[in-house]
Structures are given as C-alpha cells and as structure tokens.
Design a protein around this motif. Structure first.
Motif, short mmCIF file in Angstrom:
data_model
loop_
_atom_site.label_atom_id
_atom_site.label_comp_id
_atom_site.label_asym_id
_atom_site.label_seq_id
_atom_site.Cartn_x
_atom_site.Cartn_y
_atom_site.Cartn_z
N LEU A 156 0.80 -1.23 0.00
CA LEU A 156 0.00 0.00 0.00
C LEU A 156 0.83 1.27 0.00
CD1 LEU A 156 -3.00 -0.93 2.33
CD2 LEU A 156 -3.03 -0.55 -0.13
N ARG A 166 -4.28 2.05 -7.77
CA ARG A 166 -4.47 0.63 -7.46
C ARG A 166 -5.92 0.49 -7.01
NH1 ARG A 166 -1.17 0.90 -3.64
NH2 ARG A 166 0.61 -0.14 -4.54
N THR A 195 -4.70 4.41 -3.70
CA THR A 195 -5.48 3.18 -3.67
C THR A 195 -6.97 3.50 -3.57
OG1 THR A 195 -3.69 1.97 -2.62
CG2 THR A 195 -5.88 1.01 -2.45
#
Ligand SMILES: [Zn+2]
Length: 405
Positions: A156, A166, A195
């Motif tokens: 992450l 992502r 993310t």
C-alpha cells in the motif's frame, strides 16, 4: 468470458448512473461501500467499477508513462479520453477482464486449511472467469484471511505498477478481522492515496462504524421478480415455469434463485411436497401432519433449508389464492398449473383469513432464523394455519413440546 460493465449492470439504474458519473468526472473517493441485499449484483458492479477505474481511456486514468511498461508494450491510451466506462479494448481492460491486472486486487472470504488456500482461491477465480452467473457461497466461518491481505498491506505504501491507481475490491468486507480493518482504515484516511477501495457487504451493520463513516455509500436494491425470471430463462437455461417459481421465491436475489436451482433442480416436486402438508393441517389431522413434517425435516442442517423453502412455497400458494380472490388472471399466478386447487382454496377462505395465514408463515420463517427446532416450528405453524381445528389437546405428545409453554 462475459465481462460486466457499469453500463450493462442489471436492474440497478441508480447505482449504475452514479458510478458512471464518478468515472466520467475522474474524481474518486478513497473508498466506496456497496451495500444492499445478498445476490443483487454488488460484487459484479464492484468489479465493473474497478475495470472502469483501470481503463486507460477514461478521464484521469492515463497510464503512467515513466519508463517502459512492465509488459513491453506501449500504452495505447487515447490522447483525449472521454469515456465513462471500461472500453474493453485497451491494455488495462484486457488485463482486468481476466482479473490479472497488476493493480487490481480482488479479495473475498474463503474457508479451509491454510495450505490449500492458494488452490481454493485459484479455483474460485477460475469458476468466476468461466461463469458470469457464478454464485459465491461461503461456509459460516469463511473470512478474508490474513495471508490474503499481508502482501497487499505491504504494497500500500508504494505506487501502483502500471495504472494511475491501485484498485482493491473486497467482497463481503464484513468478514474481516480487526487488524485488517485497521490497515484498511489507515489507507482510506491517507490523503492523496493512490489506492481506491471498493467494499461490498450485505450486512453493513457488521462493518465497523469507523470504516462505514469514511466510505462513500452506494445502495443496491433488490431486483424485480420479472428481471430475475428473465435472467434465469435467458442466461441460465431455466424453463419458463420453473423460472417463474424460482423468481417468486428469490426475494429479488438472483444469487438466491440460482442456488435454489442448484440445490434441487426439481422445484416442482418440492413445491408439491410442501403443499401436500397443508392438507392434513387444513383438515385437522395432527398425527398425519406430524408424520409428514418429520419426513420433511429429518435431514439435519439441510432440513432447515428445506423447511424454509416449504414455508415459502406455502406463502406463494396463499398469495396466489389472494390474487385470485382479487380477480387476477391465471397467467399472473405463480402456481397456475394447479389452477383448479387454487380456485377451490380461494372460494373457501376470505382475503382476511388468507392474510392471517401468510403472516403466521412469516413468523415461522423468523423462528427458523432464531434456531427454533424445525419440526416443532412447522407443526405449530401449520396448526395455526389450520385454524381452530387443531386444538391443543389434540396435539401429539412430544418430550420437547416447548410450544405449549
Ligand atoms: Zn479500456
């Protein structure tokens, strides 16, 4: 494989319009929570949303261009991306279609031993790739395992591999552990995070409030009975008569209709068995009723499911009788192949009485959920459906006759 897109989501116009809007603006929240009943398309929508977010031809999604591509191909993103959904053709779409995009993580609950986990996950993904109507079914203890998230949590802090973001899709995110939620929370709260989290749940109340409050919520509604029927007929090769019955029993959940079909392909036989139980109840024959019930529920855990289905069949039957009393045409009835019996029933009891019986059956469904013994539940229910004729004194003696308490 047939890849669902946001524009072709079945029966979720609001969710679909909202998500297309997000993609076309190219402005994403850090996390979305797709919530709503089981089996209405949340998981399919989550993957469709992920694919749109990873498509190289939609706004704000231009592939990163520093250095050569991991795959030795030039990015084929168009210069003026204007779409609002996955194009299905670009490099990103080709990889995400088969769930093999390096920036797409798809997590779902699994059960079983740790050492066979990789195989279990791969089998599930393979089934999902080959069957667009694949239904995820979990054991009670199934969860998102630590080993599934360990690598992801490590990643992450780094930039995505090829895309500008992502995307992590977590199916049934109510089945995570405390430390997984903490890692998730930390990532959601990080400003400018690269993310995008897409979480789905049919049990939103079990998701920690700290997570819920930081997600953008997208609500999914039950599907219409006619849509479920249509999909069963057109995509799952279910015959019209059976599709009608499954759709009526499915409470707006396509997954539920499909798993009922898989559990017992012969729905009609099950329905007839359920209706056969109504007769001794209506005629006030307790011993006969008790015998029939024990045959039906003598299968342990499966007995509970059979019982649930039997009660739902009885409800459908009574609802048909009610429709008939209000002048419905035969083609509007689920059980129209038994029109003669239905007419007899409808002529014998009035609308008020039919409603009362439907309510009694509804209570029985709740008792099953509350783990009351199935045979006792069904017996006391049918005794009440039968009305006054099954008086207390006439009930068969049973050592655990708790309903008398
Ligand atoms: Zn694309």
């Amino acid at each position: 494989m047939l890849t669902a897109t946001l524009s072709t989501l079945l029966g979720q116009p609001d969710a679909s319009a909202f998500l297309l809007g997000v993609v076309s603006r190219g402005r994403y929240a850090n996390a979305y929570l797709f919530h709503g009943p089981h089996g209405v398309g949340k998981g399919t929508a989550a993957l469709a949303f992920a694919r749109a977010a990873l498509c190289e031809r939609v706004p704000g999604a231009a592939a990163r261009d520093e250095g050569p591509s991991l795959f030795g191909e030039a990015s084929d993103a168009g210069p003026a991306a204007t779409g609002n959904d996955a194009c299905g053709e670009c490099r990103g779409c080709r990889m995400s279609a088969t769930l093999q995009h390096p920036d797409l993580r798809f997590l779902f609950p699994v059960s079983g031993e740790e050492r066979t986990l990789d195989a279990t996950i791969e089998e599930t993904l393979e089934a999902l790739r080959s069957d667009p109507l694949f239904v995820f079914q979990y054991e009670r203890a199934a969860s998102i395992r630590i080993s599934q998230t360990r690598e992801l949590i490590g990643e992450l802090g780094y930039r995505p591999h090829t895309a500008s973001r992502r995307v992590v899709v977590v199916r049934d995110c109510d089945r995570m552990r405390e430390d997984q939620y903490s890692a998730l929370l930390k990532s959601i709260e990080e400003p400018g995070a690269s993310t995008l989290w897409v979480l789905t749940t049919a049990r939103a109340a079990r998701v920690p409030a700290t997570i819920r409050s930081r997600c953008q919520h997208v609500r999914f509604a039950p599907l219409s009975e006619s849509l479920v029927r249509e999909v069963l007929q057109s995509q799952a090769d279910v015959e019209e008569k059976e599709a009608r019955m499954l759709a009526a029993l499915a409470s707006g959940s396509l997954a539920r209709a499909l798993s009922m079909r898989d559990a017992d392909p012969d729905m009609k036989a099950q329905r007839d068995a359920a209706l056969a139980l109504l007769a001794p109840a209506l005629e006030g024959q307790p011993a006969e009723l008790w015998g029939a019930i024990q045959k039906l529920t003598a299968y342990g855990r499966a007995g509970r499911e059979r019982l649930r289905l039997a009660i739902e069949f009885m409800q459908l039957w009574l609802r048909d009788a009610l429709r008939l009393r209000f002048g419905a045409e035969p083609e509007q009835l689920v059980n129209r192949d038994r029109l003669k019996d239905l007419r007899e029933l409808a002529a014998r009891i009035d609308a008020h009485e039919i409603r009362r019986r439907v309510m009694v059956l509804e209570e029985a469904l709740r008792s099953i959920d509350a783990n009351v013994s199935p045979d006792l539940t069904l017996f006391s229910t049918l005794a009440r459906v039968g009305g006054g004729r099954l008086g207390e004194g006439a009930w068969p003696a049973h050592p655990t006759a708790r309903w008398q308490a």
